[in-house]
Design a protein around this motif. Structure first.
Motif, PDB file in Angstrom:
ATOM      1  N   GLN A   1     -33.258  25.590  20.664  1.00  0.00           N
ATOM      2  CA  GLN A   1     -32.996  24.380  19.877  1.00  0.00           C
ATOM      3  C   GLN A   1     -33.800  23.201  20.413  1.00  0.00           C
ATOM      4  N   GLN A   2     -33.890  23.099  21.734  1.00  0.00           N
ATOM      5  CA  GLN A   2     -34.671  22.005  22.332  1.00  0.00           C
ATOM      6  C   GLN A   2     -36.158  22.160  22.021  1.00  0.00           C
ATOM      7  N   ILE A   3     -36.650  23.387  22.084  1.00  0.00           N
ATOM      8  CA  ILE A   3     -38.055  23.635  21.749  1.00  0.00           C
ATOM      9  C   ILE A   3     -38.325  23.247  20.296  1.00  0.00           C
ATOM     10  N   ASP A   4     -37.434  23.662  19.393  1.00  0.00           N
ATOM     11  CA  ASP A   4     -37.596  23.322  17.974  1.00  0.00           C
ATOM     12  C   ASP A   4     -37.584  21.816  17.777  1.00  0.00           C
ATOM     13  N   TYR A   5     -36.691  21.114  18.472  1.00  0.00           N
ATOM     14  CA  TYR A   5     -36.605  19.661  18.372  1.00  0.00           C
ATOM     15  C   TYR A   5     -37.915  19.015  18.836  1.00  0.00           C
ATOM     16  N   LEU A   6     -38.442  19.481  19.964  1.00  0.00           N
ATOM     17  CA  LEU A   6     -39.681  18.917  20.492  1.00  0.00           C
ATOM     18  C   LEU A   6     -40.869  19.205  19.581  1.00  0.00           C
ATOM     19  N   LYS A   7     -40.891  20.356  18.949  1.00  0.00           N
ATOM     20  CA  LYS A   7     -41.966  20.685  18.008  1.00  0.00           C
ATOM     21  C   LYS A   7     -41.964  19.729  16.821  1.00  0.00           C
ATOM     22  N   LYS A   8     -40.782  19.357  16.359  1.00  0.00           N
ATOM     23  CA  LYS A   8     -40.657  18.509  15.173  1.00  0.00           C
ATOM     24  C   LYS A   8     -41.035  17.060  15.449  1.00  0.00           C
ATOM     25  N   GLN A   9     -41.016  16.639  16.709  1.00  0.00           N
ATOM     26  CA  GLN A   9     -41.241  15.235  17.022  1.00  0.00           C
ATOM     27  C   GLN A   9     -42.563  14.711  16.489  1.00  0.00           C
ATOM     28  N   ASP A  10     -43.592  15.528  16.517  1.00  0.00           N
ATOM     29  CA  ASP A  10     -44.898  15.060  16.075  1.00  0.00           C
ATOM     30  C   ASP A  10     -45.023  14.986  14.563  1.00  0.00           C
ATOM     31  N   ILE A  11     -44.244  15.800  13.849  1.00  0.00           N
ATOM     32  CA  ILE A  11     -44.438  15.864  12.402  1.00  0.00           C
ATOM     33  C   ILE A  11     -43.270  15.270  11.614  1.00  0.00           C
ATOM     34  N   GLU A  12     -42.188  14.929  12.305  1.00  0.00           N
ATOM     35  CA  GLU A  12     -41.006  14.467  11.589  1.00  0.00           C
ATOM     36  C   GLU A  12     -41.249  13.078  10.998  1.00  0.00           C
ATOM     37  N   VAL A  13     -40.917  12.938   9.746  1.00  0.00           N
ATOM     38  CA  VAL A  13     -41.102  11.678   9.025  1.00  0.00           C
ATOM     39  C   VAL A  13     -39.751  11.278   8.442  1.00  0.00           C
ATOM     40  N   LEU A  14     -39.388  10.013   8.614  1.00  0.00           N
ATOM     41  CA  LEU A  14     -38.161   9.494   8.031  1.00  0.00           C
ATOM     42  C   LEU A  14     -38.438   9.162   6.571  1.00  0.00           C
ATOM     43  N   LYS A  15     -37.708   9.810   5.657  1.00  0.00           N
ATOM     44  CA  LYS A  15     -37.905   9.593   4.222  1.00  0.00           C
ATOM     45  C   LYS A  15     -36.857   8.593   3.739  1.00  0.00           C
ATOM     46  N   VAL A  16     -37.328   7.417   3.326  1.00  0.00           N
ATOM     47  CA  VAL A  16     -36.446   6.311   2.949  1.00  0.00           C
ATOM     48  C   VAL A  16     -36.568   6.040   1.456  1.00  0.00           C
ATOM     49  N   GLY A  17     -35.453   6.165   0.744  1.00  0.00           N
ATOM     50  CA  GLY A  17     -35.415   5.813  -0.669  1.00  0.00           C
ATOM     51  C   GLY A  17     -35.056   4.347  -0.807  1.00  0.00           C
ATOM     52  N   ILE A  18     -35.799   3.644  -1.656  1.00  0.00           N
ATOM     53  CA  ILE A  18     -35.566   2.203  -1.828  1.00  0.00           C
ATOM     54  C   ILE A  18     -35.533   1.850  -3.310  1.00  0.00           C
ATOM     55  N   ILE A  19     -34.709   0.868  -3.633  1.00  0.00           N
ATOM     56  CA  ILE A  19     -34.746   0.285  -4.979  1.00  0.00           C
ATOM     57  C   ILE A  19     -35.926  -0.674  -4.987  1.00  0.00           C
ATOM     58  N   SER A  20     -36.895  -0.386  -5.827  1.00  0.00           N
ATOM     59  CA  SER A  20     -38.097  -1.203  -5.777  1.00  0.00           C
ATOM     60  C   SER A  20     -38.921  -1.065  -7.038  1.00  0.00           C
ATOM     61  N   ASN A  21     -39.635  -2.110  -7.316  1.00  0.00           N
ATOM     62  CA  ASN A  21     -40.672  -2.024  -8.336  1.00  0.00           C
ATOM     63  C   ASN A  21     -41.981  -2.543  -7.752  1.00  0.00           C
ATOM     64  N   PHE A  22     -42.230  -2.140  -6.475  1.00  0.00           N
ATOM     65  CA  PHE A  22     -43.502  -2.465  -5.837  1.00  0.00           C
ATOM     66  C   PHE A  22     -44.649  -1.902  -6.664  1.00  0.00           C
ATOM     67  N   PRO A  23     -45.765  -2.599  -6.757  1.00  0.00           N
ATOM     68  CA  PRO A  23     -46.950  -1.991  -7.361  1.00  0.00           C
ATOM     69  C   PRO A  23     -47.360  -0.779  -6.511  1.00  0.00           C
TER      70      PRO A  23
END
Length: 194
Positions: free
Chosen positions: A73-95
């Protein structure tokens, strides 16, 4: 010891069978048994007992399994550190170009705009988003939420409007009027009749 050997051992424990684990790991049954024997030789004790219902862990095997599973589990966690991206949904009408620039600035965070908090919450439920920033709605079960800020509504009217001559304005007065509802962040108007 190679991590694939740890994965083999975990697979045998969870399936309680060399055959099932071999199929799951896409190797031969003799191949997975050989790897388990190498783990036993490495640690110096027997890990599995054969039973009519499959294989079961010895007392030493239980301790080893728990330790190796934790390491995996620790190895898997460390592997993900470089590629893990926080996906944030926002209410927006940004261009789109502005959103593209914001996403480009930080490689660890991705913004996903929507006009609907309900849709964002549905995406959160399906684990397609990690976090949603939006308007308060009736939330579904198993969702943690926190109010970060509240914005009061303000009513703006001309000096000639009848509200200007009232000491108090109540909800019934407002229901009789046409007004613009200015939504955060203040860049769109909706004409409302309440």
């Amino acid at each position: 010891m190679e991590t694939k050997y740890i994965e083999d051992l975990i697979s045998v424990v969870e399936s309680k069978s060399y055959n099932k684990a071999a199929m799951e790991r896409n190797i031969s049954t003799p191949g997975i048994k050989k790897r388990i024997m190498q783990i036993e030789q490495y640690f110096g004790y027997k890990i599995f007992d054969a039973t009519p219902k499959g294989v079961s862990l010895t007392n030493e095997g239980i301790k080893l399994y728990e330790g190796l599973k934790s390491i995996k589990q620790q190895i898997d966690y460390l592997k993900k550190q470089d590629i893990e991206v926080l996906k944030v949904g926002i209410i927006s009408n940004f261009p789109l170009d502005k959103l593209y620039e914001m996403n480009k600035q930080n490689k660890r965070i991705r913004l996903f705009p929507s006009n609907s908090t309900y849709e964002l919450v549905n995406q959160l439920q399906k684990e397609k988003l990690d976090l949603v920033i939006g308007e308060q709605i009736e939330l579904k079960e198993k969702i943690y939420y926190e109010n970060w800020f509240e914005e009061p509504y303000e009513i703006v009217f001309s000096k000639d409007h009848s509200f200007n001559h009232k000491a108090d304005i109540n909800i019934n007065d407002i229901k009789q009027e046409h007004f613009y509802l200015l939504e955060s962040p203040g860049d769109s108007f909706i004409l409302c009749k309440r």
